[in-house]
Design an enzyme around this catalytic site. Structure first.
Site, short mmCIF file in Angstrom:
data_model
loop_
_atom_site.label_atom_id
_atom_site.label_comp_id
_atom_site.label_asym_id
_atom_site.label_seq_id
_atom_site.Cartn_x
_atom_site.Cartn_y
_atom_site.Cartn_z
N GLY A 55 0.88 -1.23 -0.04
CA GLY A 55 0.07 0.12 0.02
C GLY A 55 0.97 1.27 -0.07
CB ALA A 56 0.37 4.55 1.60
CB VAL A 57 3.64 2.41 4.80
CG1 VAL A 57 4.97 1.91 5.48
CG2 VAL A 57 3.22 3.80 5.61
N GLY A 58 4.17 0.30 2.29
CA GLY A 58 4.87 -0.69 1.65
C GLY A 58 5.33 -0.53 0.60
CG ASN A 69 0.19 4.41 12.56
OD1 ASN A 69 1.48 4.99 12.76
ND2 ASN A 69 -0.64 5.16 11.58
CE LYS A 105 2.78 8.17 13.41
NZ LYS A 105 2.59 7.20 12.60
CG ASN A 159 -1.66 7.86 14.99
OD1 ASN A 159 -1.60 8.75 14.29
ND2 ASN A 159 -0.87 6.92 14.67
CB SER A 210 -4.90 7.60 7.91
OG SER A 210 -4.72 6.88 8.95
CD GLU A 236 -3.92 1.11 10.67
OE1 GLU A 236 -3.70 2.28 10.70
OE2 GLU A 236 -3.37 0.07 10.68
#
Ligand SMILES: NC(=O)c1ccc[n+]([C@@H]2O[C@H](COP(=O)([O-])OP(=O)(O)OC[C@H]3O[C@@H](n4cnc5c(N)ncnc54)[C@H](OP(=O)(O)O)[C@@H]3O)[C@@H](O)[C@H]2O)c1
Length: 295
Positions: A10-13, A98, A175, A179, A245, A257
């Protein structure tokens, strides 16, 4: 030559895989749920392209030196068929997700001592299969030690600032403080900035105060200024890199999430005898509204 499998492009991967693939000494394989042909990352300085191996069937996977897991937190268990084949006794597994439960999420799937929790701050979003906008180069922090040093070396040729931290627990919880506040825009479906009010500020503060109290009970160092900064940031319009997100996921009807970001505060609060009514309130309301896929 080191072999690296990235589960979850996805975005991070996709960002991690594309940047790692720029080094010919690294053999990068993508383990995908949905097919994709190649990767193009739109970075602040232009595109970074890569054509790593792409597998969509775990039966074709072989043991590697490194596994990077970049699925959403709620998809952790679904990576089991990949992990069965990719992980050997010397494989190191970096979890780029996260939350604060990087090891717990993979309990029973891989040995916990082979897991390296990674705290990712790379604002990015997917624009298509293998297509990602990386708004900022960002950072990844991993625990200090030999495995952390080896992870940092993997990214030495990239523009992502990857470093070790001697207190990763504190970094994770700080973090999570940020979040946890995302539950507010996720419920209102608006960035907090434009609808800011003292009442909203006190709700945001209560969410983050609860997160900080539970984090401190878990051994994290969370100074008051961390809480104040999150509340202060809430008064501004969308941060760099776009929307929260959790809000975006609810807006588009995707899974959220919620458990990794707010449910965990309620669960661990209960363990420590710390009341978390505001997080509980948001978990209940968000769980009962909007997205049919809240997990
Ligand atoms: N995006 C950000 O800016 C950002 C920043 C910091 C941290 N994070 C955290 O990083 C983690 C990843 O977020 P993300 O935004 O990159 O998520 P994402 O864009 O939704 O990507 C998740 C990817 O995992 C894939 N996937 C799910 N289960 C799989 C499985 N069993 N096998 C193979 N692939 C699987 C999905 O496949 P499909 O293509 O089929 O959906 C998708 O490609 C999350 O914990 C997030 O909170 C994200």
């Amino acid at each position: 030559m080191q072999s690296i499998a990235v589960i979850g492009p996805g975005a991070v991967g996709s960002i991690a895989a594309a940047w790692l693939a720029q080094n010919p000494e690294l053999e990068v394989t993508i383990c995908a749920r949905s097919p994709l042909s190649d990767l193009i990352i739109e970075t602040p300085d232009g595109p970074v392209a890569a054509e790593p191996w792409v597998l969509t069937d775990p039966t074709g996977a072989l043991t590697v030196d490194w596994v990077l897991i970049a699925t959403k937190a709620y998809d952790a268990q679904s990576t089991a068929p990949w992990l069965e084949r990719l992980v050997g006794t010397t494989t190191r597994i970096a979890v780029l997700q996260n939350g604060v439960e990087h090891r717990e999420r993979f309990a029973g799937l891989v040995p916990p001592e082979q897991i390296l929790p990674a705290v990712v701050d790379i604002p990015a979003n997917r624009t298509g299969p293998g297509r990602v906008k990386q708004h900022r180069y960002g950072t990844i922090f991993v625990p200090a030690g030999a495995d952390g040093d080896a992870f940092v070396k993997l990214f030495a040729h990239t523009k992502i600032a990857v470093a070790t931290d001697t207190d990763i627990r504190t970094r994770m919880w700080q973090k999570l403080c940020l979040n946890s506040a995302g539950a507010v825009p996720a419920l209102t479906l608006q960035a907090t900035g434009p609808v800011w009010s003292p009442q909203l500020a006190s709700i945001l503060r209560a969410l983050v105060e609860e997160c900080a109290a539970v984090g401190r009970a878990e051994g994290a160092d969370i100074p008051q200024e961390v809480i104040d900064r999150v509340v202060d940031n809430g008064s501004r319009s969308s941060p760099e890199g776009g929307r929260n997100s959790l809000e975006a996921d609810r807006f588009y009807g995707r899974p959220m999430e919620l458990d990794a970001r707010n449910g965990v505060i309620v669960r661990l609060g209960r363990k420590h005898g710390i009341a978390t009514p505001m997080n509980s309130f948001f978990v209940t309301l968000l769980g009962a509204s909007g997205s049919p896929w809240v997990r």
